[in-house]
Write a protein that holds these residues in place. Structure first.
Motif, PDB file in Angstrom:
ATOM      1  N   LEU A   1       1.014 -11.592  -3.457  1.00 58.04           N
ATOM      2  CA  LEU A   1       0.803 -10.297  -4.078  1.00 58.04           C
ATOM      3  C   LEU A   1      -0.305 -10.272  -5.123  1.00 58.04           C
ATOM      4  O   LEU A   1      -0.214 -10.876  -6.170  1.00 58.04           O
TER       5      LEU A   1
ATOM      6  N   LYS B   1      -1.489   0.244   5.108  1.00 58.13           N
ATOM      7  CA  LYS B   1      -0.815  -1.046   5.006  1.00 58.13           C
ATOM      8  C   LYS B   1      -1.846  -2.100   5.386  1.00 58.13           C
ATOM      9  O   LYS B   1      -2.289  -2.188   6.521  1.00 58.13           O
TER      10      LYS B   1
ATOM     11  N   ARG C   1       5.740   1.098  -2.899  1.00 56.78           N
ATOM     12  CA  ARG C   1       6.388   0.397  -1.787  1.00 56.78           C
ATOM     13  C   ARG C   1       5.892  -1.046  -1.712  1.00 56.78           C
ATOM     14  O   ARG C   1       4.692  -1.300  -1.688  1.00 56.78           O
ATOM     15  N   VAL C   2       6.829  -1.961  -1.675  1.00 59.47           N
ATOM     16  CA  VAL C   2       6.515  -3.377  -1.563  1.00 59.47           C
ATOM     17  C   VAL C   2       7.344  -3.949  -0.425  1.00 59.47           C
ATOM     18  O   VAL C   2       8.531  -3.662  -0.304  1.00 59.47           O
TER      19      VAL C   2
ATOM     20  N   ALA D   1       4.288  -2.522  -7.469  1.00 58.25           N
ATOM     21  CA  ALA D   1       5.712  -2.838  -7.452  1.00 58.25           C
ATOM     22  C   ALA D   1       6.349  -2.436  -8.772  1.00 58.25           C
ATOM     23  O   ALA D   1       7.436  -1.864  -8.809  1.00 58.25           O
TER      24      ALA D   1
ATOM     25  N   ALA E   1      -1.129  -4.984  -6.073  1.00 60.45           N
ATOM     26  CA  ALA E   1       0.175  -4.893  -5.409  1.00 60.45           C
ATOM     27  C   ALA E   1       1.298  -5.128  -6.411  1.00 60.45           C
ATOM     28  O   ALA E   1       2.333  -4.472  -6.362  1.00 60.45           O
TER      29      ALA E   1
ATOM     30  N   ILE F   1       0.333  -5.500   2.294  1.00 62.89           N
ATOM     31  CA  ILE F   1       0.341  -4.813   1.009  1.00 62.89           C
ATOM     32  C   ILE F   1      -0.072  -3.369   1.236  1.00 62.89           C
ATOM     33  O   ILE F   1      -1.047  -3.107   1.938  1.00 62.89           O
ATOM     34  N   TYR F   2       0.662  -2.444   0.644  1.00 60.60           N
ATOM     35  CA  TYR F   2       0.269  -1.043   0.712  1.00 60.60           C
ATOM     36  C   TYR F   2      -0.842  -0.789  -0.288  1.00 60.60           C
ATOM     37  O   TYR F   2      -0.756  -1.191  -1.446  1.00 60.60           O
TER      38      TYR F   2
END
Length: 126
Positions: free
Chosen positions: A4, A91, A17-18, A12, A8, A85-86
């Motif tokens: 991450l 994505k 979103r994670v 979180a 990212a 990762i978003y």
């Protein structure tokens, strides 16, 4: 790709979103080999390796339905091969090369070399 990244991690913390990923020590060789045994998943990994950067799911032109494509990316993520990762609504996918190399030295490169040789021999496109 590193675990991450800062964007990212901050997403979180902000409630973004994670996705769940296995920690390095949870990655198993049988899971990696199973994930790479499917031609569509191997194709995704070959494309990521060739790109040498993160790619969004929409960059892949797979001849399968969206739900099947989502399944393939989930298997790759849960096996520890890719990090997802978003970034906004995209994505992003990247290979976990460092983790795989630390755990199974030379495995990913050997599989990619074999897959690329096979593709050239059989005339398959990426």
């Amino acid at each position: 790709m590193t675990p991450l990244s800062a964007p990212a991690a901050s997403a979180a913390e902000a409630g973004g979103r994670v996705l769940d990923h296995p920690a390095r020590d949870e990655i198993r060789v049988e899971g990696v080999l199973h994930a790479l045994s499917d031609p569509m998943r191997l194709r995704v990994v070959r494309e990521l390796a060739a790109a040498e950067r993160e790619l969004s799911c929409s960059c892949f032109d797979l001849p399968v339905s969206k739900s099947t494509s989502t399944h393939h990316f989930r298997v790759l993520r849960e096996s520890g091969i890719v990090q997802q990762i978003y970034r906004g609504t995209a994505k992003m996918n990247g290979l976990r090369r460092d983790d795989l190399e630390a755990l199974f030295p030379g495995l990913l490169d050997s599989i990619l070399d074999a897959a690329n040789l096979q593709a050239r021999r059989t005339g398959e496109d990426r």
